[in-house]
Design a protein around this motif. Structure first.
Motif, PDB file in Angstrom:
ATOM      1  N   THR A 212       2.389 -11.606   2.552  1.00  0.00           N
ATOM      2  CA  THR A 212       2.733 -10.259   2.619  1.00  0.00           C
ATOM      3  C   THR A 212       2.527  -9.582   3.984  1.00  0.00           C
ATOM      4  O   THR A 212       3.513  -9.605   5.012  1.00  0.00           O
ATOM      5  CB  THR A 212       2.193  -9.367   1.755  1.00  0.00           C
ATOM      6  N   ALA A 213       1.259  -9.210   4.147  1.00  0.00           N
ATOM      7  CA  ALA A 213       0.746  -8.505   5.320  1.00  0.00           C
ATOM      8  C   ALA A 213      -0.496  -8.588   5.496  1.00  0.00           C
ATOM      9  O   ALA A 213      -1.072  -8.245   4.370  1.00  0.00           O
ATOM     10  CB  ALA A 213       1.577  -7.006   5.749  1.00  0.00           C
ATOM     11  N   PRO A 214      -1.091  -8.419   6.557  1.00  0.00           N
ATOM     12  CA  PRO A 214      -2.670  -8.099   6.814  1.00  0.00           C
ATOM     13  C   PRO A 214      -3.027  -6.744   5.996  1.00  0.00           C
ATOM     14  O   PRO A 214      -2.299  -5.873   6.166  1.00  0.00           O
ATOM     15  CB  PRO A 214      -3.056  -8.195   8.417  1.00  0.00           C
ATOM     16  N   ARG A 215      -4.231  -7.020   5.469  1.00  0.00           N
ATOM     17  CA  ARG A 215      -4.625  -5.842   4.720  1.00  0.00           C
ATOM     18  C   ARG A 215      -5.179  -4.606   5.720  1.00  0.00           C
ATOM     19  O   ARG A 215      -5.950  -4.881   6.484  1.00  0.00           O
ATOM     20  CB  ARG A 215      -5.817  -6.300   3.607  1.00  0.00           C
ATOM     21  N   PRO A 216      -4.988  -3.524   5.341  1.00  0.00           N
ATOM     22  CA  PRO A 216      -5.383  -2.479   6.130  1.00  0.00           C
ATOM     23  C   PRO A 216      -6.823  -2.184   5.799  1.00  0.00           C
ATOM     24  O   PRO A 216      -7.312  -2.420   4.733  1.00  0.00           O
ATOM     25  CB  PRO A 216      -4.217  -1.403   5.839  1.00  0.00           C
ATOM     26  N   ARG A 217      -7.226  -1.205   6.610  1.00  0.00           N
ATOM     27  CA  ARG A 217      -8.545  -0.418   6.404  1.00  0.00           C
ATOM     28  C   ARG A 217      -8.307   0.298   5.299  1.00  0.00           C
ATOM     29  O   ARG A 217      -7.561   1.133   5.478  1.00  0.00           O
ATOM     30  CB  ARG A 217      -9.014   0.209   7.564  1.00  0.00           C
ATOM     31  N   LEU A 218      -9.222   0.382   4.368  1.00  0.00           N
ATOM     32  CA  LEU A 218      -9.163   1.351   3.433  1.00  0.00           C
ATOM     33  C   LEU A 218     -10.174   2.454   2.992  1.00  0.00           C
ATOM     34  O   LEU A 218     -10.409   3.083   2.111  1.00  0.00           O
ATOM     35  CB  LEU A 218      -8.888   0.775   2.027  1.00  0.00           C
ATOM     36  N   GLY A 219     -11.393   2.303   3.819  1.00  0.00           N
ATOM     37  CA  GLY A 219     -12.567   3.240   3.778  1.00  0.00           C
ATOM     38  C   GLY A 219     -13.346   2.645   2.662  1.00  0.00           C
ATOM     39  O   GLY A 219     -13.390   1.592   2.177  1.00  0.00           O
ATOM     40  N   ASN A 220     -13.383   3.520   1.546  1.00  0.00           N
ATOM     41  CA  ASN A 220     -14.232   3.266   0.532  1.00  0.00           C
ATOM     42  C   ASN A 220     -13.131   3.055  -0.822  1.00  0.00           C
ATOM     43  O   ASN A 220     -13.869   2.886  -1.857  1.00  0.00           O
ATOM     44  CB  ASN A 220     -15.184   4.418   0.223  1.00  0.00           C
ATOM     45  N   ASP A 221     -11.864   3.043  -0.484  1.00  0.00           N
ATOM     46  CA  ASP A 221     -10.980   2.881  -1.728  1.00  0.00           C
ATOM     47  C   ASP A 221     -11.123   1.221  -1.960  1.00  0.00           C
ATOM     48  O   ASP A 221     -11.257   0.440  -1.046  1.00  0.00           O
ATOM     49  CB  ASP A 221      -9.590   3.288  -1.161  1.00  0.00           C
ATOM     50  N   VAL A 222     -11.108   1.075  -3.215  1.00  0.00           N
ATOM     51  CA  VAL A 222     -11.227  -0.381  -3.639  1.00  0.00           C
ATOM     52  C   VAL A 222      -9.682  -0.953  -3.667  1.00  0.00           C
ATOM     53  O   VAL A 222      -8.838  -0.361  -4.405  1.00  0.00           O
ATOM     54  CB  VAL A 222     -11.886  -0.498  -4.956  1.00  0.00           C
TER      55      VAL A 222
END
Length: 395
Positions: A212-222
């Motif tokens: 798919t694609a590299p995972r982005p930063r999500l902060g404290n979101d799971v």
């Protein structure tokens, strides 16, 4: 529980986290684990965190329940004793280099069925630590808030060390079972780098980056589920999770959001009842509803209601607060009292099995079991041990 591995003796020559953790787990489950230490202590004997007197709180907790033999490893005679001890039990755990004086081939000449479990940095024998491996596998790039851009964020928990230690203990027991069936020992190498890379692959993260694609930063979101920290009216920060349908329906009921959530579902033509991925995908609409509801309620109101509906949540607190938390430490039977080389008194952890419990054991004073082990394992007489002591080869 303490006797699950009764009768198994393992010699350990190691330092830092991964290999000593493997020995700790074996000792907690009843194995006799004999550490071989340099006289005066190895490279991690004074490692932080330290007690006020300079004793390592780190060392005395990773080595609970073990015995300690102190040798002068700078001298050939001391290394000869170490080789003899390493082969003496038939089980050897180490993170020493592959090609040194503790090479498996050299030790196996003393005992052909010897099992050596060797924790390594890389499979090629190069150095690696938890923090360098963690940087290499990309975790710091997806940790922290999106506003950080490309700035990495290192986490403080040595997760790969701990996983490697657990895998090394598991490997030792698997090798013992294999030898019982086949009669053969062998060397089993566990590279820290491979544990880290293999673990993120097992979680689908390598496939995700390629497919798919590299995972982005999500902060404290799971990622991929409903989960984030929210603040109550009295300033309490709660980590709320809703993985299962029951957890989601309970959270919606407690917060009185049934109608509001139904409107979002109707507008977006989705149902959040069973699909945790949809709750994540539409968090832009769901999070504001949760934020507004919690901002009107105190933690004193919310926590009992969340508990009664089977919701999954946790409050944030510091390590110091956790150390005084009855559920986690002060009233938790996992913890007990044990004498410590540092002289400090604090709760000590026992084995993680909840039943049956056994009290935690003390870490050894450096070299406390030298004479006992040399006599028992190598058959040395009191006179021979006395000579070694007089020569400064043992401590």
């Amino acid at each position: 529980m303490a006797g699950l591995l009764s009768g198994l003796a393992v010699v350990e020559a190691s330092s830092f986290v991964a290999s000593p953790t493997a020995g700790l787990y074996l000792a907690q489950l009843g194995a006799e684990v004999i550490r071989i230490d340099q006289i005066g202590g190895g490279p991690d004997f004074r490692r932080w965190p330290q007690a006020p007197n300079g004793a390592s709180l780190y060392w005395e907790n990773l080595n609970r329940g073990k015995k300690s033999v102190a040798l002068d490893l700078a001298r050939p005679e001391g290394r000869e004793l170490m080789q003899a001890l390493a082969a003496s039990t038939g089980q050897f755990l180490t993170n020493y280099p592959v090609d040194g004086f503790l090479a498996h081939a050299a030790l196996a000449k003393r005992r052909s069925e010897l099992i050596t479990v060797r924790v390594m940095g890389t499979a090629q024998g190069g150095p690696a630590l938890d923090y360098t491996v963690n940087a290499a596998v990309g975790i710091p790039q997806i940790t922290g808030p999106a506003e950080l851009g490309d700035t990495p964020v290192n986490h403080v928990l040595p997760a790969w060390d701990l996983l490697t230690g657990a895998y090394a203990a598991f490997t030792m027991l698997a090798a013992v079972q294999h030898r019982a069936a086949s009669g053969s020992g062998g060397e089993y190498r566990i590279p820290l780098q491979d544990v880290a890379t293999g673990s993120i692959a097992n979680l689908g993260m390598i496939a995700e980056a390629l497919v798919t694609a590299p995972r982005p930063r999500l902060g404290n979101d799971v990622f991929g589920a409903f989960g984030r920290d929210f603040v109550t009216a009295d300033g309490k920060r709660l980590m709320l999770m809703a993985i299962t349908p029951k957890q989601w329906s309970g959270l919606v009921a407690v917060l009185g959001l049934g109608e509001a959530v139904a409107r979002v579902e109707a507008e977006r033509r989705v149902s959040f009842a069973v699909d945790e991925g949809l709750r994540f995908a539409h968090r832009d609409a769901l999070f504001p509803l949760i934020e507004a509801s919690l901002a009107r309620r105190t933690s004193g109101e919310l926590i009992p209601a969340l508990e009664s509906h089977g919701c999954c949540f946790g409050g944030y607190q510091s390590v110091a607060e956790a150390a005084h938390d009855p559920a986690l430490v002060t009233a938790n039977p996992l913890f007990g009292s044990a004498a410590n080389p540092s002289g400090e008194c604090y709760p000590a952890a026992s084995a993680f099995l909840s039943e049956p419990r056994a009290p935690p054991r003390s870490a050894p004073q450096l070299g406390a079991h030298t004479e006992e082990v040399l006599a028992e394992r190598l058959g040395l007489s009191a006179a021979e041990i006395g000579r070694l002591h007089d020569d400064g080869l043992i401590g």
